[in-house]
Scaffold this motif. Structure first.
Motif, PDB file in Angstrom:
ATOM      1  N   TYR A  59       0.831  -1.210   0.000  1.00 25.71           N
ATOM      2  CA  TYR A  59       0.000   0.000   0.000  1.00 25.71           C
ATOM      3  C   TYR A  59       0.861   1.254   0.000  1.00 25.71           C
ATOM      4  CZ  TYR A  59      -4.156  -2.823   0.991  1.00 25.71           C
ATOM      5  OH  TYR A  59      -5.175  -3.703   0.921  1.00 25.71           O
ATOM      6  N   THR A  60       1.921   1.227   0.784  1.00 22.45           N
ATOM      7  CA  THR A  60       2.817   2.384   0.841  1.00 22.45           C
ATOM      8  C   THR A  60       3.447   2.651  -0.522  1.00 22.45           C
ATOM      9  OG1 THR A  60       3.310   1.906   3.153  1.00 22.45           O
ATOM     10  CG2 THR A  60       4.821   3.361   2.003  1.00 22.45           C
ATOM     11  N   SER A  61       3.907   1.598  -1.168  1.00 26.49           N
ATOM     12  CA  SER A  61       4.507   1.798  -2.499  1.00 26.49           C
ATOM     13  C   SER A  61       3.448   2.225  -3.508  1.00 26.49           C
ATOM     14  CB  SER A  61       5.228   0.536  -2.974  1.00 26.49           C
ATOM     15  OG  SER A  61       4.306  -0.514  -3.168  1.00 26.49           O
ATOM     16  N   PHE A  62       2.216   1.697  -3.377  1.00 28.55           N
ATOM     17  CA  PHE A  62       1.119   2.123  -4.264  1.00 28.55           C
ATOM     18  C   PHE A  62       0.817   3.604  -4.063  1.00 28.55           C
ATOM     19  CE2 PHE A  62      -3.448   2.909  -4.728  1.00 28.55           C
ATOM     20  CZ  PHE A  62      -3.592   2.643  -6.081  1.00 28.55           C
ATOM     21  N   ILE A  63       0.750   4.019  -2.808  1.00 29.88           N
ATOM     22  CA  ILE A  63       0.458   5.436  -2.515  1.00 29.88           C
ATOM     23  C   ILE A  63       1.576   6.323  -3.049  1.00 29.88           C
ATOM     24  CG2 ILE A  63       0.291   7.106  -0.626  1.00 29.88           C
ATOM     25  CD1 ILE A  63      -1.301   4.953   0.914  1.00 29.88           C
ATOM     26  N   LYS A  64       2.826   5.898  -2.886  1.00 32.41           N
ATOM     27  CA  LYS A  64       3.941   6.691  -3.397  1.00 32.41           C
ATOM     28  C   LYS A  64       3.889   6.784  -4.913  1.00 32.41           C
ATOM     29  CE  LYS A  64       7.155   6.053   0.406  1.00 32.41           C
ATOM     30  NZ  LYS A  64       8.422   5.489   0.851  1.00 32.41           N
ATOM     31  N   SER A  65       3.563   5.660  -5.566  1.00 37.82           N
ATOM     32  CA  SER A  65       3.480   5.706  -7.037  1.00 37.82           C
ATOM     33  C   SER A  65       2.311   6.581  -7.473  1.00 37.82           C
ATOM     34  CB  SER A  65       3.359   4.301  -7.625  1.00 37.82           C
ATOM     35  OG  SER A  65       2.108   3.722  -7.285  1.00 37.82           O
ATOM     36  N   GLN A  66       1.173   6.500  -6.758  1.00 29.90           N
ATOM     37  CA  GLN A  66       0.026   7.344  -7.093  1.00 29.90           C
ATOM     38  C   GLN A  66       0.340   8.813  -6.846  1.00 29.90           C
ATOM     39  OE1 GLN A  66      -2.845   6.338  -8.609  1.00 29.90           O
ATOM     40  NE2 GLN A  66      -1.628   4.475  -8.787  1.00 29.90           N
ATOM     41  N   GLU A  67       1.122   9.058  -5.805  1.00 28.60           N
ATOM     42  CA  GLU A  67       1.530  10.432  -5.513  1.00 28.60           C
ATOM     43  C   GLU A  67       2.328  10.996  -6.677  1.00 28.60           C
ATOM     44  OE1 GLU A  67       4.134  12.855  -2.160  1.00 28.60           O
ATOM     45  OE2 GLU A  67       3.739  10.730  -1.910  1.00 28.60           O
ATOM     46  N   LYS A  68       3.255  10.170  -7.203  1.00 27.70           N
ATOM     47  CA  LYS A  68       4.071  10.630  -8.331  1.00 27.70           C
ATOM     48  C   LYS A  68       3.237  10.768  -9.596  1.00 27.70           C
ATOM     49  CE  LYS A  68       8.398   8.639  -6.664  1.00 27.70           C
ATOM     50  NZ  LYS A  68       9.337   7.544  -6.825  1.00 27.70           N
ATOM     51  N   VAL A  69       2.339   9.794  -9.817  1.00 19.01           N
ATOM     52  CA  VAL A  69       1.575   9.768 -11.061  1.00 19.01           C
ATOM     53  C   VAL A  69       0.403  10.740 -11.037  1.00 19.01           C
ATOM     54  CG1 VAL A  69       0.103   8.291 -12.492  1.00 19.01           C
ATOM     55  CG2 VAL A  69       2.240   7.398 -11.592  1.00 19.01           C
ATOM     56  N   LEU A  70      -0.304  10.823  -9.891  1.00 14.47           N
ATOM     57  CA  LEU A  70      -1.534  11.622  -9.845  1.00 14.47           C
ATOM     58  C   LEU A  70      -1.443  12.877  -8.991  1.00 14.47           C
ATOM     59  CD1 LEU A  70      -4.190   8.783  -9.489  1.00 14.47           C
ATOM     60  CD2 LEU A  70      -3.667  10.113 -11.514  1.00 14.47           C
ATOM     61  N   LEU A  71      -1.042  12.705  -7.749  1.00 11.53           N
ATOM     62  CA  LEU A  71      -1.159  13.814  -6.803  1.00 11.53           C
ATOM     63  C   LEU A  71      -0.228  14.978  -7.121  1.00 11.53           C
ATOM     64  CD1 LEU A  71      -1.587  11.821  -3.475  1.00 11.53           C
ATOM     65  CD2 LEU A  71      -3.347  12.872  -4.894  1.00 11.53           C
ATOM     66  N   ILE A  72       1.020  14.692  -7.408  1.00  9.85           N
ATOM     67  CA  ILE A  72       1.967  15.782  -7.689  1.00  9.85           C
ATOM     68  C   ILE A  72       1.559  16.522  -8.970  1.00  9.85           C
ATOM     69  CG2 ILE A  72       4.364  16.316  -8.293  1.00  9.85           C
ATOM     70  CD1 ILE A  72       5.205  14.172  -6.255  1.00  9.85           C
ATOM     71  N   PRO A  73       1.270  15.806 -10.092  1.00 10.88           N
ATOM     72  CA  PRO A  73       0.811  16.537 -11.282  1.00 10.88           C
ATOM     73  C   PRO A  73      -0.505  17.283 -11.035  1.00 10.88           C
ATOM     74  CG  PRO A  73       1.480  14.318 -11.891  1.00 10.88           C
ATOM     75  CD  PRO A  73       1.498  14.391 -10.399  1.00 10.88           C
ATOM     76  N   MET A  74      -1.396  16.692 -10.231  1.00 12.11           N
ATOM     77  CA  MET A  74      -2.663  17.359  -9.939  1.00 12.11           C
ATOM     78  C   MET A  74      -2.410  18.637  -9.150  1.00 12.11           C
ATOM     79  SD  MET A  74      -6.088  15.824  -8.055  1.00 12.11           S
ATOM     80  CE  MET A  74      -5.673  14.197  -8.563  1.00 12.11           C
ATOM     81  N   ARG A  75      -1.494  18.574  -8.174  1.00 13.22           N
ATOM     82  CA  ARG A  75      -1.158  19.762  -7.386  1.00 13.22           C
ATOM     83  C   ARG A  75      -0.547  20.839  -8.272  1.00 13.22           C
ATOM     84  NH1 ARG A  75       3.566  19.054  -3.877  1.00 13.22           N
ATOM     85  NH2 ARG A  75       4.562  20.314  -5.424  1.00 13.22           N
ATOM     86  N   VAL A  76       0.344  20.429  -9.187  1.00 14.15           N
ATOM     87  CA  VAL A  76       0.975  21.389 -10.103  1.00 14.15           C
ATOM     88  C   VAL A  76      -0.093  22.048 -10.972  1.00 14.15           C
ATOM     89  CG1 VAL A  76       2.523  21.573 -12.084  1.00 14.15           C
ATOM     90  CG2 VAL A  76       3.228  20.261 -10.087  1.00 14.15           C
ATOM     91  N   GLU A  77      -1.017  21.230 -11.487  1.00  9.81           N
ATOM     92  CA  GLU A  77      -2.082  21.775 -12.335  1.00  9.81           C
ATOM     93  C   GLU A  77      -3.010  22.689 -11.533  1.00  9.81           C
ATOM     94  OE1 GLU A  77      -2.682  21.647 -15.680  1.00  9.81           O
ATOM     95  OE2 GLU A  77      -0.649  20.847 -15.683  1.00  9.81           O
ATOM     96  N   MET A  78      -3.291  22.317 -10.292  1.00  9.38           N
ATOM     97  CA  MET A  78      -4.142  23.161  -9.450  1.00  9.38           C
ATOM     98  C   MET A  78      -3.468  24.504  -9.183  1.00  9.38           C
ATOM     99  SD  MET A  78      -7.009  21.717  -8.795  1.00  9.38           S
ATOM    100  CE  MET A  78      -7.635  22.472  -7.316  1.00  9.38           C
ATOM    101  N   GLU A  79      -2.165  24.481  -8.914  1.00  7.84           N
ATOM    102  CA  GLU A  79      -1.436  25.738  -8.692  1.00  7.84           C
ATOM    103  C   GLU A  79      -1.457  26.592  -9.953  1.00  7.84           C
ATOM    104  OE1 GLU A  79       2.420  24.499  -7.373  1.00  7.84           O
ATOM    105  OE2 GLU A  79       1.737  24.071  -5.325  1.00  7.84           O
ATOM    106  N   ARG A  80      -1.275  25.942 -11.119  1.00  8.79           N
ATOM    107  CA  ARG A  80      -1.320  26.678 -12.384  1.00  8.79           C
ATOM    108  C   ARG A  80      -2.718  27.262 -12.604  1.00  8.79           C
ATOM    109  NH1 ARG A  80      -2.966  25.957 -17.327  1.00  8.79           N
ATOM    110  NH2 ARG A  80      -3.593  23.803 -17.021  1.00  8.79           N
ATOM    111  N   MET A  81      -3.748  26.471 -12.307  1.00 10.56           N
ATOM    112  CA  MET A  81      -5.116  26.938 -12.482  1.00 10.56           C
ATOM    113  C   MET A  81      -5.418  28.096 -11.529  1.00 10.56           C
ATOM    114  SD  MET A  81      -8.599  24.689 -12.490  1.00 10.56           S
ATOM    115  CE  MET A  81      -8.590  24.377 -10.742  1.00 10.56           C
ATOM    116  N   ILE A  82      -4.931  28.001 -10.301  1.00 10.79           N
ATOM    117  CA  ILE A  82      -5.149  29.085  -9.335  1.00 10.79           C
ATOM    118  C   ILE A  82      -4.474  30.363  -9.815  1.00 10.79           C
ATOM    119  CG2 ILE A  82      -4.523  29.859  -7.004  1.00 10.79           C
ATOM    120  CD1 ILE A  82      -5.065  26.950  -6.084  1.00 10.79           C
ATOM    121  N   LYS A  83      -3.253  30.243 -10.340  1.00  9.73           N
ATOM    122  CA  LYS A  83      -2.561  31.430 -10.865  1.00  9.73           C
ATOM    123  C   LYS A  83      -3.343  32.031 -12.027  1.00  9.73           C
ATOM    124  CE  LYS A  83       2.111  30.210  -9.449  1.00  9.73           C
ATOM    125  NZ  LYS A  83       3.434  29.773  -9.873  1.00  9.73           N
TER     126      LYS A  83
END
Length: 192
Positions: free
Chosen positions: A77-101
């Motif tokens: 689960y930890t490795s799944f969450i880390k992979s999801q963080e890299k694949v989904l959460l980090i890009p989603m956060r970057v896109e959200m920051e771009r959208m907010i700007k």
């Protein structure tokens, strides 16, 4: 298994007992003692102490397997969450920051445009108010001029009617009186 008390007490050691067990179990005990770096009797005492303190049944190996399975699942689960963080959460956060700007830029642009439009609207309203005020003044002047003209016309009609009546009363032979009447009418009109 045969447990018999050891009757000799060498060097003030606590009394010891002996246990009989199969050779296959002895071989496993040897491997464990080598693996952990302890002698067989110390390892045996520690195993007994472990089972005594933990109140675990040595036949119940499922608990240990469950713990290991849970540990493996936790790692998965930890490795799944880390992979999801890299694949989904980090890009989603970057896109959200771009959208907010982008939203902030849109709001800023909108505010600038609205402020400019409001300023222009207020300036136009001031110009219209000034024009309306000047128009009201002109209308008042025109109304006053028209009222003066109407009053003058009324007075002029009165003077003209008076002149006509007096002239008819004089008759046709009295020229001097007619000239006086014309002069009087002119004075009355000039006095208006």
């Amino acid at each position: 298994m045969d447990i018999s008390p050891n009757k000799t007490n060498k060097r003030n050691r606590p009394p010891e007992k002996s246990i009989r067990f199969p050779v296959s179990a002895h071989n496993k005990l040897l491997k464990l003692s080598e693996k952990f770096g302890r002698n067989q009797s110390l390892l045996f005492v520690q195993m007994v102490e472990y089972f005594y303190r933990s109140s675990k049944d040595p036949l119940d190996i499922g608990e240990e397997q469950l713990r290991k399975a849970l540990s493996r699942n936790h790692d998965a689960y930890t490795s799944f969450i880390k992979s999801q963080e890299k694949v989904l959460l980090i890009p989603m956060r970057v896109e959200m920051e771009r959208m907010i700007k982008n939203q902030e830029q849109i709001v800023s642009f909108f505010n600038d445009q609205v402020l400019k439009a409001n300023k222009s609207l207020l300036e136009n309203q001031q110009v219209q108010i000034k024009a309306i005020s000047e128009s009201e003044k002109m209308i008042k002047v025109l109304y006053q001029d028209r009222e003066i003209k109407r009053i003058l016309q009324q007075k002029f009609l009165i003077i003209l009617d008076t002149y006509i009546k007096n002239r008819e009363n004089l008759g046709s032979f009295k020229t001097r009186e007619k000239e006086e009447l014309v002069e009087l009418a002119r004075k009355q009109i000039a006095a208006m």
